[in-house]
Design an enzyme around this catalytic site. Structure first.
Site, PDB file in Angstrom:
ATOM      1  N   ASP A 186       0.881  -1.156   0.000  1.00 14.92           N
ATOM      2  CA  ASP A 186       0.000   0.000   0.000  1.00 14.92           C
ATOM      3  C   ASP A 186       0.920   1.207   0.000  1.00 14.92           C
ATOM      4  O   ASP A 186       1.924   1.249   0.726  1.00 14.92           O
ATOM      5  CB  ASP A 186      -0.932   0.025   1.205  1.00 14.92           C
ATOM      6  CG  ASP A 186      -2.102   0.959   0.950  1.00 14.92           C
ATOM      7  OD1 ASP A 186      -2.777   0.810  -0.081  1.00 14.92           O
ATOM      8  OD2 ASP A 186      -2.353   1.863   1.776  1.00 14.92           O
TER       9      ASP A 186
ATOM     10  N   GLY B 222       0.539   7.041 -11.808  1.00  9.94           N
ATOM     11  CA  GLY B 222       0.114   7.822 -10.651  1.00  9.94           C
ATOM     12  C   GLY B 222       0.699   9.228 -10.643  1.00  9.94           C
ATOM     13  O   GLY B 222       0.624   9.966 -11.633  1.00  9.94           O
ATOM     14  N   TYR B 223       1.298   9.599  -9.545  1.00  9.51           N
ATOM     15  CA  TYR B 223       1.820  10.959  -9.366  1.00  9.51           C
ATOM     16  C   TYR B 223       3.257  11.111  -9.875  1.00  9.51           C
ATOM     17  O   TYR B 223       3.876  12.154  -9.663  1.00  9.51           O
ATOM     18  CB  TYR B 223       1.763  11.337  -7.876  1.00  9.51           C
ATOM     19  CG  TYR B 223       0.365  11.286  -7.289  1.00  9.51           C
ATOM     20  CD1 TYR B 223      -0.510  12.366  -7.414  1.00  9.51           C
ATOM     21  CD2 TYR B 223      -0.101  10.150  -6.639  1.00  9.51           C
ATOM     22  CE1 TYR B 223      -1.803  12.319  -6.892  1.00  9.51           C
ATOM     23  CE2 TYR B 223      -1.387  10.086  -6.110  1.00  9.51           C
ATOM     24  CZ  TYR B 223      -2.228  11.174  -6.243  1.00  9.51           C
ATOM     25  OH  TYR B 223      -3.500  11.126  -5.727  1.00  9.51           O
TER      26      TYR B 223
HETATM   27  P1  ITT Z   1      -3.451  -2.252  -5.546  1.00 10.50           P
HETATM   28  O1  ITT Z   1      -4.115  -1.867  -4.255  1.00 10.50           O
HETATM   29  O2  ITT Z   1      -4.246  -3.237  -6.338  1.00 10.50           O
HETATM   30  O3  ITT Z   1      -2.029  -2.661  -5.376  1.00 10.50           O
HETATM   31  P2  ITT Z   1      -3.731   0.584  -6.114  1.00 10.50           P
HETATM   32  O4  ITT Z   1      -3.326   1.469  -7.237  1.00 10.50           O
HETATM   33  O5  ITT Z   1      -5.155   0.694  -5.637  1.00 10.50           O
HETATM   34  O6  ITT Z   1      -3.388  -0.932  -6.495  1.00 10.50           O
HETATM   35  P3  ITT Z   1      -2.837   1.628  -3.591  1.00 10.50           P
HETATM   36  O7  ITT Z   1      -4.149   1.408  -2.970  1.00 10.50           O
HETATM   37  O8  ITT Z   1      -1.610   1.276  -2.816  1.00 10.50           O
HETATM   38  O9  ITT Z   1      -2.728   0.822  -4.952  1.00 10.50           O
HETATM   39  O10 ITT Z   1      -2.758   3.154  -4.059  1.00 10.50           O
HETATM   40  C1  ITT Z   1      -1.541   3.673  -4.408  1.00 10.50           C
HETATM   41  C2  ITT Z   1      -1.744   4.970  -5.165  1.00 10.50           C
HETATM   42  O11 ITT Z   1      -0.720   5.874  -4.744  1.00 10.50           O
HETATM   43  C3  ITT Z   1      -1.544   4.765  -6.646  1.00 10.50           C
HETATM   44  O12 ITT Z   1      -2.766   4.478  -7.297  1.00 10.50           O
HETATM   45  C4  ITT Z   1      -0.923   6.076  -7.070  1.00 10.50           C
HETATM   46  O13 ITT Z   1      -1.917   7.026  -7.246  1.00 10.50           O
HETATM   47  C5  ITT Z   1      -0.093   6.447  -5.847  1.00 10.50           C
HETATM   48  N1  ITT Z   1       1.276   5.883  -5.938  1.00 10.50           N
HETATM   49  C6  ITT Z   1       1.811   4.899  -5.169  1.00 10.50           C
HETATM   50  N2  ITT Z   1       3.061   4.606  -5.559  1.00 10.50           N
HETATM   51  C7  ITT Z   1       3.310   5.407  -6.608  1.00 10.50           C
HETATM   52  C8  ITT Z   1       4.411   5.557  -7.463  1.00 10.50           C
HETATM   53  O14 ITT Z   1       5.487   4.798  -7.360  1.00 10.50           O
HETATM   54  N3  ITT Z   1       4.335   6.455  -8.426  1.00 10.50           N
HETATM   55  C9  ITT Z   1       3.248   7.225  -8.572  1.00 10.50           C
HETATM   56  N4  ITT Z   1       2.151   7.141  -7.829  1.00 10.50           N
HETATM   57  C10 ITT Z   1       2.167   6.235  -6.846  1.00 10.50           C
END
Ligand code: ITT
Length: 260
Positions: free
Chosen positions: A121, A212-213
């Site tokens: 997470d 993501g970001y």
């Molecule tokens: P899973 O739970 O299925 O693994 P998810 O995308 O829902 O996928 P998270 O709940 O952990 O995963 O949310 C993480 C969010 O944080 C992700 O969707 C991005 O928006 C951001 N994030 C995390 N790590 C990142 C990274 O390495 N680069 C850019 N954004 C990131």
């Protein structure tokens, strides 16, 4: 954060077909092809001879690419959980990254008996936003991110961060990516690992890699955003790469102690 409705199967890595990672000694007699692969990659710096593939539980293809990038440096393959997209979604309602990571790893590990499953997470903490989006990073663009039951688009999430930080000077645009990785087997967490990357939130996107970001996250040490790096380069500096390296060290130690 709940996994998105358009649950993406980690197909490119889902090639296990009976030869998925088992970190435990002697549990798996590898197919000849897998053994060859392992031996050839060990020369590239794998941490031990028992580790071949690691099962990752995620619906996020960007995370899978990151894990693959980090694993490649160590001569290790990663794979998705077979039929991951058909498994029930895990509700990510924890208050912390660790709670959610444990929950995901524990629940998904029940579907692959005896295997070590890794889930993370993760998210972006912006100081000027009191740590938001934090555990709500994946659905920050929702009206009420903590109530949303589906992830929102990366672009919309980034746009919201930019709006909130509008006109803020660079010295106040500090933040960090955090990743808590949990390793679980048969529904129980074995260990968690935390990685952090400190950076600056830009006022416009830069780069097209990553997810993501990443396009907003500028890493001063190399004067690039994470979206300007390949997956392997990103793993050297990223929160996920840092957590994953701790996981590998832990595996190596546990295996040498005959503990897993
Ligand atoms: P899973 O739970 O299925 O693994 P998810 O995308 O829902 O996928 P998270 O709940 O952990 O995963 O949310 C993480 C969010 O944080 C992700 O969707 C991005 O928006 C951001 N994030 C995390 N790590 C990142 C990274 O390495 N680069 C850019 N954004 C990131």
């Amino acid at each position: 954060m709940e996994a998105p409705n358009n649950h993406v199967a980690p197909a490119p890595f889902d090639s296990a077909q009976g030869r998925l990672c088992r970190l435990s000694r002697g549990q798996l007699a590898p197919a000849p092809q897998a053994r060859r692969l392992r031996d050839s990659r060990l020369e590239g710096g794998a941490t031990n001879r028992n580790m071949r593939r690691i099962l990752i539980a995620t619906s996020n293809p960007g995370k899978l690419r990151d894990f693959a990038g980090a694993a490649a440096v160590h001569g290790i393959e990663i794979a998705g959980i077979p039929n991951f997209s058909s498994l029930p979604l895990v509700v990510e309602d924890g208050q912390t990254f660790e709670e959610n990571a444990r929950k995901k790893a524990e629940e998904y590990s029940r579907y692959v008996s005896g295997e070590i499953v890794v889930a993370d997470d993760s998210g972006l903490e912006v100081d000027a936003l009191n740590g938001a989006p934090g555990v709500h990073s994946a659905r920050y663009a929702a009206d009420e991110p903590y109530l949303a039951d589906a992830n929102t688009d990366d672009e919309a999430n980034n746009a919201r961060v930019l709006r909130k930080l509008e006109n803020l000077p660079v010295e106040k645009r500090t933040g960090r990516f955090v990743c808590v990785l949990a390793a679980a087997r048969d529904g129980k967490t074995l260990q968690t690992f935390r990685g952090v990357a400190e950076g600056i939130i830009l006022n416009s996107a830069r780069g097209t890699n990553g997810f993501g970001y990443d396009p907003l996250f500028y890493f001063p040490q190399i004067q690039k955003t994470f979206a300007e790096l390949s997956a392997q380069e990103k793993s050297k500096y990223s929160h996920r790469g840092a957590a994953f390296r701790q996981f590998l060290d832990w595996c190596e130690k546990r295996i040498s102690e005959n503990a897993i």
